[in-house]
Design a protein around this motif. Structure first.
Motif: not given
Length: 135
Positions: A11-40
């Motif tokens: 879904r994130n990939a489809a969103f980024l394709v549909d919104h090619s001007d959006c500079p976001a990247v998808s991290l879905a499935g790439d972070l552990s809970l601890a990694g997500l907390a660190w990023m936040f």
């Protein structure tokens, strides 16, 4: 960054394709809970619907804008030094207090929360100018 579980990656990939001007990247499935907390803990800001992700962001110290539809932010909103909760302008919303008060038939409500409200919240938190510099 768009976050999520591994099942959200497509879904994130489809969103980024549909919104090619959006500079976001998808991290879905790439972070552990601890990694997500660190990023936040290092994020300039987080915009999230009312999920565990929203609460984790607020607890990690990220300026957090919580988007509430069925959830009542007085009970389920984020806690932290720099948080804001937003509700839709109209329609059935904030009806969940204990978590089982769903109407029959179910109603949707977040479509009545304008993007401009989110941008205004970011501006009140001093984030919009930094996030949209050059626009």
């Amino acid at each position: 960054c768009l976050t999520g579980a591994p099942g959200d990656a497509a879904r994130n990939a489809a969103f980024l394709v549909d919104h090619s001007d959006c500079p976001a990247v998808s991290l879905a499935g790439d972070l552990s809970l601890a990694g997500l907390a660190w990023m936040f803990s290092r994020a300039a800001g987080v915009v999230s619907v009312n999920t565990g992700t929203m609460h984790l962001a607020a607890l990690a110290g990220a300026p957090t804008v919580g988007l509430h539809g069925p959830t009542n932010p007085l009970r389920w909103g984020p806690w932290g030094r720099n948080v804001q909760s937003l509700l839709p302008h109209s329609g059935a919303c904030a009806y969940l207090n204990l978590g089982f008060e769903y109407p029959d038939p179910p109603v949707t409500c977040l479509e009545n929360l304008p993007v401009s409200d989110v941008l205004d919240a970011l501006e009140r938190m001093g984030l919009r100018e930094r996030a949209f510099a050059g626009d």
